[in-house]
Design a protein around this motif. Structure first.
Motif, PDB file in Angstrom:
ATOM      1  N   LYS A 120      24.410  -9.782   1.325  1.00  0.00           N
ATOM      2  CA  LYS A 120      23.690  -8.502   1.239  1.00  0.00           C
ATOM      3  C   LYS A 120      22.186  -8.714   1.219  1.00  0.00           C
ATOM      4  CE  LYS A 120      27.403  -5.872  -0.830  1.00  0.00           C
ATOM      5  NZ  LYS A 120      27.855  -4.991  -1.892  1.00  0.00           N
ATOM      6  N   GLU A 121      21.724  -9.797   0.583  1.00  0.00           N
ATOM      7  CA  GLU A 121      20.290 -10.093   0.580  1.00  0.00           C
ATOM      8  C   GLU A 121      19.799 -10.399   1.993  1.00  0.00           C
ATOM      9  OE1 GLU A 121      20.170 -13.259  -2.297  1.00  0.00           O
ATOM     10  OE2 GLU A 121      19.629 -11.895  -3.928  1.00  0.00           O
ATOM     11  N   LYS A 122      20.588 -11.146   2.773  1.00  0.00           N
ATOM     12  CA  LYS A 122      20.225 -11.443   4.168  1.00  0.00           C
ATOM     13  C   LYS A 122      20.179 -10.161   4.994  1.00  0.00           C
ATOM     14  CE  LYS A 122      22.038 -16.155   4.339  1.00  0.00           C
ATOM     15  NZ  LYS A 122      23.080 -17.042   4.875  1.00  0.00           N
ATOM     16  N   HIS A 123      21.168  -9.298   4.783  1.00  0.00           N
ATOM     17  CA  HIS A 123      21.213  -8.036   5.517  1.00  0.00           C
ATOM     18  C   HIS A 123      20.010  -7.168   5.162  1.00  0.00           C
ATOM     19  CE1 HIS A 123      22.921  -3.923   6.408  1.00  0.00           C
ATOM     20  NE2 HIS A 123      22.970  -4.532   7.567  1.00  0.00           N
ATOM     21  N   LEU A 124      19.650  -7.146   3.883  1.00  0.00           N
ATOM     22  CA  LEU A 124      18.481  -6.374   3.453  1.00  0.00           C
ATOM     23  C   LEU A 124      17.209  -6.910   4.103  1.00  0.00           C
ATOM     24  CD1 LEU A 124      17.302  -4.128   1.673  1.00  0.00           C
ATOM     25  CD2 LEU A 124      17.169  -5.812  -0.175  1.00  0.00           C
ATOM     26  N   ALA A 125      17.073  -8.223   4.185  1.00  0.00           N
ATOM     27  CA  ALA A 125      15.892  -8.817   4.830  1.00  0.00           C
ATOM     28  C   ALA A 125      15.833  -8.411   6.303  1.00  0.00           C
ATOM     29  CB  ALA A 125      15.935 -10.338   4.685  1.00  0.00           C
ATOM     30  N   GLN A 126      16.991  -8.396   6.971  1.00  0.00           N
ATOM     31  CA  GLN A 126      17.030  -7.962   8.372  1.00  0.00           C
ATOM     32  C   GLN A 126      16.618  -6.498   8.500  1.00  0.00           C
ATOM     33  OE1 GLN A 126      21.067  -8.812   9.458  1.00  0.00           O
ATOM     34  NE2 GLN A 126      20.582 -10.853  10.240  1.00  0.00           N
ATOM     35  N   LEU A 127      17.103  -5.671   7.581  1.00  0.00           N
ATOM     36  CA  LEU A 127      16.735  -4.255   7.623  1.00  0.00           C
ATOM     37  C   LEU A 127      15.233  -4.068   7.424  1.00  0.00           C
ATOM     38  CD1 LEU A 127      19.683  -2.649   5.612  1.00  0.00           C
ATOM     39  CD2 LEU A 127      19.258  -2.482   8.068  1.00  0.00           C
ATOM     40  N   HIS A 128      14.629  -4.870   6.541  1.00  0.00           N
ATOM     41  CA  HIS A 128      13.172  -4.792   6.346  1.00  0.00           C
ATOM     42  C   HIS A 128      12.438  -5.187   7.620  1.00  0.00           C
ATOM     43  CE1 HIS A 128      12.759  -3.689   2.172  1.00  0.00           C
ATOM     44  NE2 HIS A 128      13.605  -4.629   1.787  1.00  0.00           N
ATOM     45  N   GLN A 129      12.932  -6.228   8.309  1.00  0.00           N
ATOM     46  CA  GLN A 129      12.305  -6.644   9.568  1.00  0.00           C
ATOM     47  C   GLN A 129      12.415  -5.544  10.615  1.00  0.00           C
ATOM     48  OE1 GLN A 129      14.346 -10.293  10.459  1.00  0.00           O
ATOM     49  NE2 GLN A 129      12.863 -11.560   9.356  1.00  0.00           N
ATOM     50  N   HIS A 130      13.592  -4.928  10.709  1.00  0.00           N
ATOM     51  CA  HIS A 130      13.781  -3.837  11.680  1.00  0.00           C
ATOM     52  C   HIS A 130      12.872  -2.660  11.353  1.00  0.00           C
ATOM     53  CE1 HIS A 130      18.099  -5.256  12.882  1.00  0.00           C
ATOM     54  NE2 HIS A 130      17.172  -6.108  13.230  1.00  0.00           N
ATOM     55  N   ASP A 131      12.756  -2.341  10.067  1.00  0.00           N
ATOM     56  CA  ASP A 131      11.899  -1.230   9.647  1.00  0.00           C
ATOM     57  C   ASP A 131      10.450  -1.508  10.034  1.00  0.00           C
ATOM     58  OD1 ASP A 131      11.396   1.271   8.144  1.00  0.00           O
ATOM     59  OD2 ASP A 131      10.354  -0.077   6.748  1.00  0.00           O
ATOM     60  N   LYS A 132       9.988  -2.727   9.779  1.00  0.00           N
ATOM     61  CA  LYS A 132       8.617  -3.099  10.115  1.00  0.00           C
ATOM     62  C   LYS A 132       8.387  -3.013  11.625  1.00  0.00           C
ATOM     63  CE  LYS A 132       5.318  -6.870   9.522  1.00  0.00           C
ATOM     64  NZ  LYS A 132       5.117  -8.231   9.002  1.00  0.00           N
ATOM     65  N   ALA A 133       9.359  -3.514  12.396  1.00  0.00           N
ATOM     66  CA  ALA A 133       9.237  -3.478  13.861  1.00  0.00           C
ATOM     67  C   ALA A 133       9.208  -2.040  14.372  1.00  0.00           C
ATOM     68  CB  ALA A 133      10.383  -4.261  14.503  1.00  0.00           C
ATOM     69  N   LEU A 134      10.049  -1.185  13.816  1.00  0.00           N
ATOM     70  CA  LEU A 134      10.060   0.225  14.245  1.00  0.00           C
ATOM     71  C   LEU A 134       8.756   0.927  13.909  1.00  0.00           C
ATOM     72  CD1 LEU A 134      13.710   1.299  13.358  1.00  0.00           C
ATOM     73  CD2 LEU A 134      12.693   1.128  15.627  1.00  0.00           C
ATOM     74  N   LYS A 135       8.208   0.648  12.747  1.00  0.00           N
ATOM     75  CA  LYS A 135       6.923   1.262  12.369  1.00  0.00           C
ATOM     76  C   LYS A 135       5.809   0.815  13.309  1.00  0.00           C
ATOM     77  CE  LYS A 135       7.942   2.133   7.534  1.00  0.00           C
ATOM     78  NZ  LYS A 135       7.735   1.753   6.134  1.00  0.00           N
ATOM     79  N   GLN A 136       5.822  -0.479  13.675  1.00  0.00           N
ATOM     80  CA  GLN A 136       4.826  -0.975  14.619  1.00  0.00           C
ATOM     81  C   GLN A 136       4.999  -0.327  15.987  1.00  0.00           C
ATOM     82  OE1 GLN A 136       5.446  -5.213  14.416  1.00  0.00           O
ATOM     83  NE2 GLN A 136       4.067  -5.474  12.669  1.00  0.00           N
ATOM     84  N   LEU A 137       6.242  -0.131  16.419  1.00  0.00           N
ATOM     85  CA  LEU A 137       6.518   0.505  17.701  1.00  0.00           C
ATOM     86  C   LEU A 137       6.040   1.960  17.706  1.00  0.00           C
ATOM     87  CD1 LEU A 137       7.850   0.250  20.496  1.00  0.00           C
ATOM     88  CD2 LEU A 137      10.004   0.942  19.425  1.00  0.00           C
TER      89      LEU A 137
END
Length: 113
Positions: free
Chosen positions: A74-91
């Protein structure tokens, strides 16, 4: 002052309640009774669909190991979700900037009018 009859009634009542409690523990397989000897078996964890499992050191260690593995996943999945969130905000920010640039380029120049 309590009469002898009241005291005897209270003792019988207490014995009934103890007997009821022991029957519940026997039914839940928390204790076992052989003749007059009562032996503690352990507390059920309630996770088994086929009866109740007992808490033993081995089962508790296995449960800790399983839960730690799930927590790490779950910690790995949360880290991935944070990366996706950051990428979407940049987009979104990049698209907004591009949209502003396009509006600026297509706007008529007020100095030529």
């Amino acid at each position: 002052e309590e009469s002898e009859t009241d005291r005897q009634y209270d003792e019988k009542n207490i014995r009934r309640r103890v007997y009821d409690a022991l029957n519940v523990l026997l039914a839940m397989d928390i204790i076992e009774k052989k003749k007059k000897e009562i032996r503690w078996r352990g507390l059920p964890d309630g996770t088994s669909s086929v009866g109740l499992e007992l808490h033993t050191p081995e089962t508790l260690r296995a449960e800790v190991k399983t839960r730690r593995g799930k927590l790490e996943a779950k910690e790995k999945h949360l880290a991935q979700l944070h990366q996706h969130d950051k990428a979407l905000k940049q987009l979104v920010q990049r698209n907004a900037e591009m949209e502003m640039d396009m509006k600026f380029e297509s706007a008529p120049d007020s100095s030529t009018v």
